[in-house]
Design an enzyme around this catalytic site. Sequence first.
Site, PDB file in Angstrom:
ATOM      1  N   GLU A   1      -3.404  -9.913   4.062  1.00 41.46           N
ATOM      2  CA  GLU A   1      -4.157  -9.593   5.273  1.00 41.46           C
ATOM      3  C   GLU A   1      -5.254 -10.604   5.619  1.00 41.46           C
ATOM      4  O   GLU A   1      -5.464 -10.931   6.795  1.00 41.46           O
ATOM      5  CB  GLU A   1      -4.775  -8.188   5.156  1.00 41.46           C
ATOM      6  CG  GLU A   1      -3.791  -7.048   5.288  1.00 41.46           C
ATOM      7  CD  GLU A   1      -3.202  -6.610   3.957  1.00 41.46           C
ATOM      8  OE1 GLU A   1      -2.688  -5.481   3.874  1.00 41.46           O
ATOM      9  OE2 GLU A   1      -3.252  -7.409   2.994  1.00 41.46           O
TER      10      GLU A   1
ATOM     11  N   GLU B   1       0.829  -1.201   0.000  1.00 42.27           N
ATOM     12  CA  GLU B   1       0.000   0.000   0.000  1.00 42.27           C
ATOM     13  C   GLU B   1       0.864   1.251   0.000  1.00 42.27           C
ATOM     14  O   GLU B   1       0.543   2.250  -0.661  1.00 42.27           O
ATOM     15  CB  GLU B   1      -0.946  -0.014   1.206  1.00 42.27           C
ATOM     16  CG  GLU B   1      -2.042  -1.066   1.091  1.00 42.27           C
ATOM     17  CD  GLU B   1      -2.827  -1.245   2.383  1.00 42.27           C
ATOM     18  OE1 GLU B   1      -4.067  -1.258   2.311  1.00 42.27           O
ATOM     19  OE2 GLU B   1      -2.202  -1.379   3.454  1.00 42.27           O
TER      20      GLU B   1
END
Length: 258
Positions: free
Chosen positions: A134, A114
């Site tokens: 995640e 990210e």
Amino acid sequence: MAEGLVIFEKDGAIGIVTLRRPEKFNALDIPMLHALEAAVDEAELAENVRAVLIRGEGKGFCAGGDVEAWGRLSAADFQVQWVRYGHRVFDRLARLRQPTIAVLSGHALGGGLELAAACDFRVAETQVKLGFPETSIGVVPGWSGTQRAVRRFGAQIVRRMAIGGEVFLAADALAHGVVDRVVETGKAFDEAKAWAEKIAERGPLATEAAKLMIGIAEGEENAAATEALASGFIALTGDLKTGVGAFKAKQKPAFSRS
């Protein structure tokens, strides 16, 4: 704020932001997010800096969010202190006036990817792995991994990483447009710096304006970017000088459309 966790340095026209938590592969916690925000602010204000590199110290670029840091937070604190604040910091990086290049000399996973996605370009070494793992520990990407990453890389490749659990080596990431260049191990910083130096040779105002306009088209920037472009244009005209001069003299301005 802890000292030295993220530092900003100048090398001629190039700014360098370095994450400095190598013992944790530069995993991000709250103090590091504060330090990253401060370093980005410093880069924004740095005179004559025309491109910025983002790199990690040691063997890693960024291992993402430190599980030990966010794992002990309450649901409310996780939402506000972790997700919303981290999002704000990454948005700040994405909207930096100078073009940015992520130097991927180590893996970029979860929040690390990210972070790389918040940059304009990504240079990766061949051994680097990229992905959004995640969901394997019961959480979801929270710092724009399902938003900015989709805009920049495409929905299907993000699905494959965030839902399908695929982790890509640099060559495959290049084929899918997740990174822009792939180089041999140990060569990412030199490649990124050489690229940044070429960017720095271009017209700085035109480059910043182009970045803003692309951001508008991409959905990264909207109201603020539009007003910045318009205000910058007006500031170069006679209207502003006439209006400010008349205001100071307490007179009615006589605009000439010059």
